[in-house]
Design a protein around this motif. Sequence first.
Motif, PDB file in Angstrom:
ATOM      1  N   ASP A  16      63.339-115.538  24.779  1.00 51.85           N
ATOM      2  CA  ASP A  16      63.784-114.189  24.392  1.00 51.85           C
ATOM      3  C   ASP A  16      64.777-113.680  25.425  1.00 51.85           C
ATOM      4  O   ASP A  16      64.461-112.833  26.268  1.00 51.85           O
ATOM      5  CB  ASP A  16      62.595-113.230  24.311  1.00 51.85           C
ATOM      6  N   VAL A  17      65.981-114.182  25.383  1.00 53.01           N
ATOM      7  CA  VAL A  17      66.968-113.890  26.411  1.00 53.01           C
ATOM      8  C   VAL A  17      67.565-112.494  26.187  1.00 53.01           C
ATOM      9  O   VAL A  17      67.983-112.149  25.091  1.00 53.01           O
ATOM     10  CB  VAL A  17      68.079-114.963  26.409  1.00 53.01           C
ATOM     11  N   ARG A  18      67.561-111.667  27.225  1.00 51.86           N
ATOM     12  CA  ARG A  18      68.173-110.330  27.231  1.00 51.86           C
ATOM     13  C   ARG A  18      67.394-109.338  26.362  1.00 51.86           C
ATOM     14  O   ARG A  18      67.971-108.379  25.835  1.00 51.86           O
ATOM     15  CB  ARG A  18      69.649-110.371  26.814  1.00 51.86           C
ATOM     16  N   THR A  19      66.108-109.520  26.202  1.00 49.74           N
ATOM     17  CA  THR A  19      65.284-108.618  25.398  1.00 49.74           C
ATOM     18  C   THR A  19      64.378-107.792  26.302  1.00 49.74           C
ATOM     19  O   THR A  19      64.299-108.016  27.507  1.00 49.74           O
ATOM     20  CB  THR A  19      64.407-109.410  24.421  1.00 49.74           C
ATOM     21  N   SER A  20      63.675-106.820  25.708  1.00 48.63           N
ATOM     22  CA  SER A  20      62.667-106.072  26.451  1.00 48.63           C
ATOM     23  C   SER A  20      61.466-106.957  26.749  1.00 48.63           C
ATOM     24  O   SER A  20      61.097-107.830  25.956  1.00 48.63           O
ATOM     25  CB  SER A  20      62.203-104.852  25.648  1.00 48.63           C
ATOM     26  N   LYS A  21      60.829-106.697  27.882  1.00 47.55           N
ATOM     27  CA  LYS A  21      59.631-107.439  28.234  1.00 47.55           C
ATOM     28  C   LYS A  21      58.534-107.203  27.195  1.00 47.55           C
ATOM     29  O   LYS A  21      58.452-106.125  26.596  1.00 47.55           O
ATOM     30  CB  LYS A  21      59.133-107.012  29.608  1.00 47.55           C
ATOM     31  N   ILE A  22      57.691-108.204  26.985  1.00 45.25           N
ATOM     32  CA  ILE A  22      56.600-108.071  26.033  1.00 45.25           C
ATOM     33  C   ILE A  22      55.703-106.898  26.399  1.00 45.25           C
ATOM     34  O   ILE A  22      55.280-106.118  25.529  1.00 45.25           O
ATOM     35  CB  ILE A  22      55.790-109.382  25.953  1.00 45.25           C
ATOM     36  N   ALA A  23      55.399-106.715  27.679  1.00 48.89           N
ATOM     37  CA  ALA A  23      54.552-105.592  28.109  1.00 48.89           C
ATOM     38  C   ALA A  23      55.180-104.255  27.742  1.00 48.89           C
ATOM     39  O   ALA A  23      54.477-103.313  27.347  1.00 48.89           O
ATOM     40  CB  ALA A  23      54.302-105.673  29.613  1.00 48.89           C
ATOM     41  N   ASP A  24      56.511-104.160  27.844  1.00 53.10           N
ATOM     42  CA  ASP A  24      57.196-102.909  27.474  1.00 53.10           C
ATOM     43  C   ASP A  24      57.136-102.671  25.972  1.00 53.10           C
ATOM     44  O   ASP A  24      57.026-101.514  25.524  1.00 53.10           O
ATOM     45  CB  ASP A  24      58.647-102.954  27.942  1.00 53.10           C
ATOM     46  N   ARG A  25      57.226-103.728  25.178  1.00 53.91           N
ATOM     47  CA  ARG A  25      57.125-103.561  23.722  1.00 53.91           C
ATOM     48  C   ARG A  25      55.731-103.067  23.344  1.00 53.91           C
ATOM     49  O   ARG A  25      55.587-102.158  22.515  1.00 53.91           O
ATOM     50  CB  ARG A  25      57.431-104.887  23.015  1.00 53.91           C
ATOM     51  N   ILE A  26      54.709-103.662  23.932  1.00 51.96           N
ATOM     52  CA  ILE A  26      53.337-103.229  23.627  1.00 51.96           C
ATOM     53  C   ILE A  26      53.135-101.779  24.057  1.00 51.96           C
ATOM     54  O   ILE A  26      52.540-100.972  23.327  1.00 51.96           O
ATOM     55  CB  ILE A  26      52.323-104.159  24.315  1.00 51.96           C
ATOM     56  N   ALA A  27      53.653-101.425  25.233  1.00 45.11           N
ATOM     57  CA  ALA A  27      53.499-100.065  25.742  1.00 45.11           C
ATOM     58  C   ALA A  27      54.190 -99.029  24.866  1.00 45.11           C
ATOM     59  O   ALA A  27      53.833 -97.838  24.905  1.00 45.11           O
ATOM     60  CB  ALA A  27      54.032 -99.979  27.170  1.00 45.11           C
ATOM     61  N   ALA A  28      55.177 -99.453  24.063  1.00 44.24           N
ATOM     62  CA  ALA A  28      55.927 -98.520  23.219  1.00 44.24           C
ATOM     63  C   ALA A  28      55.268 -98.265  21.867  1.00 44.24           C
ATOM     64  O   ALA A  28      55.654 -97.325  21.153  1.00 44.24           O
ATOM     65  CB  ALA A  28      57.344 -99.045  22.996  1.00 44.24           C
ATOM     66  N   LEU A  29      54.308 -99.074  21.467  1.00 41.06           N
ATOM     67  CA  LEU A  29      53.772 -98.992  20.107  1.00 41.06           C
ATOM     68  C   LEU A  29      53.225 -97.610  19.796  1.00 41.06           C
ATOM     69  O   LEU A  29      53.528 -97.016  18.756  1.00 41.06           O
ATOM     70  CB  LEU A  29      52.707-100.066  19.887  1.00 41.06           C
ATOM     71  N   ASP A  30      52.389 -97.072  20.667  1.00 40.42           N
ATOM     72  CA  ASP A  30      51.811 -95.745  20.426  1.00 40.42           C
ATOM     73  C   ASP A  30      52.891 -94.679  20.332  1.00 40.42           C
ATOM     74  O   ASP A  30      52.816 -93.771  19.489  1.00 40.42           O
ATOM     75  CB  ASP A  30      50.844 -95.376  21.548  1.00 40.42           C
ATOM     76  N   ASP A  31      53.906 -94.755  21.198  1.00 41.88           N
ATOM     77  CA  ASP A  31      54.960 -93.746  21.210  1.00 41.88           C
ATOM     78  C   ASP A  31      55.705 -93.704  19.883  1.00 41.88           C
ATOM     79  O   ASP A  31      56.051 -92.623  19.378  1.00 41.88           O
ATOM     80  CB  ASP A  31      55.949 -94.015  22.348  1.00 41.88           C
ATOM     81  N   PHE A  32      55.966 -94.864  19.298  1.00 41.31           N
ATOM     82  CA  PHE A  32      56.708 -94.894  18.039  1.00 41.31           C
ATOM     83  C   PHE A  32      55.843 -94.417  16.870  1.00 41.31           C
ATOM     84  O   PHE A  32      56.345 -93.758  15.954  1.00 41.31           O
ATOM     85  CB  PHE A  32      57.292 -96.281  17.793  1.00 41.31           C
ATOM     86  N   VAL A  33      54.557 -94.717  16.906  1.00 36.78           N
ATOM     87  CA  VAL A  33      53.663 -94.154  15.886  1.00 36.78           C
ATOM     88  C   VAL A  33      53.628 -92.626  16.004  1.00 36.78           C
ATOM     89  O   VAL A  33      53.739 -91.903  15.006  1.00 36.78           O
ATOM     90  CB  VAL A  33      52.255 -94.758  16.018  1.00 36.78           C
ATOM     91  N   ASP A  34      53.516 -92.131  17.227  1.00 39.15           N
ATOM     92  CA  ASP A  34      53.472 -90.679  17.439  1.00 39.15           C
ATOM     93  C   ASP A  34      54.764 -90.004  17.011  1.00 39.15           C
ATOM     94  O   ASP A  34      54.765 -88.828  16.625  1.00 39.15           O
ATOM     95  CB  ASP A  34      53.196 -90.374  18.917  1.00 39.15           C
ATOM     96  N   ALA A  35      55.886 -90.735  17.049  1.00 38.13           N
ATOM     97  CA  ALA A  35      57.181 -90.165  16.677  1.00 38.13           C
ATOM     98  C   ALA A  35      57.416 -90.173  15.170  1.00 38.13           C
ATOM     99  O   ALA A  35      58.457 -89.678  14.712  1.00 38.13           O
ATOM    100  CB  ALA A  35      58.305 -90.925  17.374  1.00 38.13           C
ATOM    101  N   GLY A  36      56.489 -90.726  14.393  1.00 37.51           N
ATOM    102  CA  GLY A  36      56.619 -90.683  12.945  1.00 37.51           C
ATOM    103  C   GLY A  36      57.058 -91.964  12.289  1.00 37.51           C
ATOM    104  O   GLY A  36      57.338 -91.985  11.082  1.00 37.51           O
ATOM    105  N   TYR A  37      57.122 -93.054  13.052  1.00 35.47           N
ATOM    106  CA  TYR A  37      57.437 -94.351  12.471  1.00 35.47           C
ATOM    107  C   TYR A  37      56.160 -95.046  12.019  1.00 35.47           C
ATOM    108  O   TYR A  37      55.075 -94.836  12.585  1.00 35.47           O
ATOM    109  CB  TYR A  37      58.128 -95.258  13.492  1.00 35.47           C
ATOM    110  N   GLU A  38      56.280 -95.882  11.008  1.00 34.70           N
ATOM    111  CA  GLU A  38      55.247 -96.859  10.728  1.00 34.70           C
ATOM    112  C   GLU A  38      55.547 -98.060  11.623  1.00 34.70           C
ATOM    113  O   GLU A  38      56.689 -98.515  11.690  1.00 34.70           O
ATOM    114  CB  GLU A  38      55.263 -97.276   9.259  1.00 34.70           C
ATOM    115  N   VAL A  39      54.541 -98.561  12.317  1.00 28.68           N
ATOM    116  CA  VAL A  39      54.741 -99.634  13.277  1.00 28.68           C
ATOM    117  C   VAL A  39      53.934-100.857  12.866  1.00 28.68           C
ATOM    118  O   VAL A  39      52.707-100.787  12.726  1.00 28.68           O
ATOM    119  CB  VAL A  39      54.358 -99.195  14.700  1.00 28.68           C
ATOM    120  N   HIS A  40      54.635-101.952  12.629  1.00 30.50           N
ATOM    121  CA  HIS A  40      54.012-103.232  12.349  1.00 30.50           C
ATOM    122  C   HIS A  40      54.368-104.213  13.454  1.00 30.50           C
ATOM    123  O   HIS A  40      55.176-103.920  14.339  1.00 30.50           O
ATOM    124  CB  HIS A  40      54.465-103.777  10.993  1.00 30.50           C
ATOM    125  N   LEU A  41      53.767-105.388  13.396  1.00 27.31           N
ATOM    126  CA  LEU A  41      54.027-106.440  14.374  1.00 27.31           C
ATOM    127  C   LEU A  41      54.635-107.639  13.670  1.00 27.31           C
ATOM    128  O   LEU A  41      54.272-107.957  12.537  1.00 27.31           O
ATOM    129  CB  LEU A  41      52.734-106.855  15.080  1.00 27.31           C
TER     130      LEU A  41
END
Length: 361
Positions: A225-250
């Motif tokens: 995964d060259v030049r992407t966000s770290k996996i830990a950062d993606r996991i840490a963002a999941l709640d924030d995007f749900v709270d912002a009104g997005y549907e979040v899938h994996l």
Amino acid sequence: MNRRTPESLAGRLLHVTRIYHEPDIERFPRARQVLDRYPAAERIEVLSHQAIPGLYGNEGNVEDWVRNKREVLVLGEKKSLSARRNERSSDWIAPSTSNGCAMACSYCYVPRRKGYANPITVFANIEKITGYLERHAARQGVKAIANQCDPVDWVYDIGENSDCSVDAMVSDNVHDLVDLFARLPNAKASFATKLVNRDLLTYDPRGGTRIRFSLMPADTSRVVDVRTSKIADRIAALDDFVDAGYEVHLNFSPVIVHENWLADWTELLTQVADGTSARTRAQLAAEIIFLTHNEGLHEVNLGWHPRGEDLLWRPDLQQTKRSESGQWNVRYKTGWKGRWVDQLTDLIATTLPECRIRYAF
């Protein structure tokens, strides 16, 4: 709260010094926006965004694989608009508002089509594209039969050949699409991403956009995964995007098999379970796609990132198959792959039981 994406993220991915553009592109307000965002960039007029001499089809560009992604943009007009039936990740593939990517995942299939360079192309006629999508959704009417794409809404994939989280750093096309689907009564946008762009948290999706965060074990991601966000950062963002009104899938894709792959996936799924709220886990769903690689892409990757091929190119685990386009693809051997799919789905059922599996192959 200031949730703007840090300048360091955009600066790390993009430092645009050259913009190829079709004739009279400035007649589109969106093109002017992009050009104003990069005022120091050299502007080069070309007849078509699809045929740029010296960029596409130039084998020597393998050595500049990442530099082209960081320094080059292309501006064009999307002339042919159509929504293709999909029925897997979405009901429809929406007409692209961009293609290409500033990230450089070594398994990405898009460069196979473009030839030794894959920078971002922005389509400037966004009003025509959103108008088409609004009319197309209206023609569908109410979704009478639930399917695995969504029980209620018609789902449109808006990022088949790009990553919308990156595209949103370049222009307002993604913002316009999120606004569109926020107000459509029977349709939902969807895109997969490997980047945490917190600018998207300032949008108002109102449940009309599904973001599919792509996840794989961190050790594997650091290689491919060259030049992407770290996996830990993606996991840490999941709640924030749900709270912002997005549907979040994996999006568990691609699943890359190696000697310790199941132990790595156990760790990843535990991190998701422990790092998300009950609200987030209750709405999770996942798609699982095991790796398909390509002989031509393998040869390209050997020219810029051979280390990744140690994971992606495993003839001892893979079998070849001729694609519809005549290229040789490699997939995991049939009998083994079926067992591995069952092992991973069983692991999800025990480690992250709230996560519904939409499909796995």
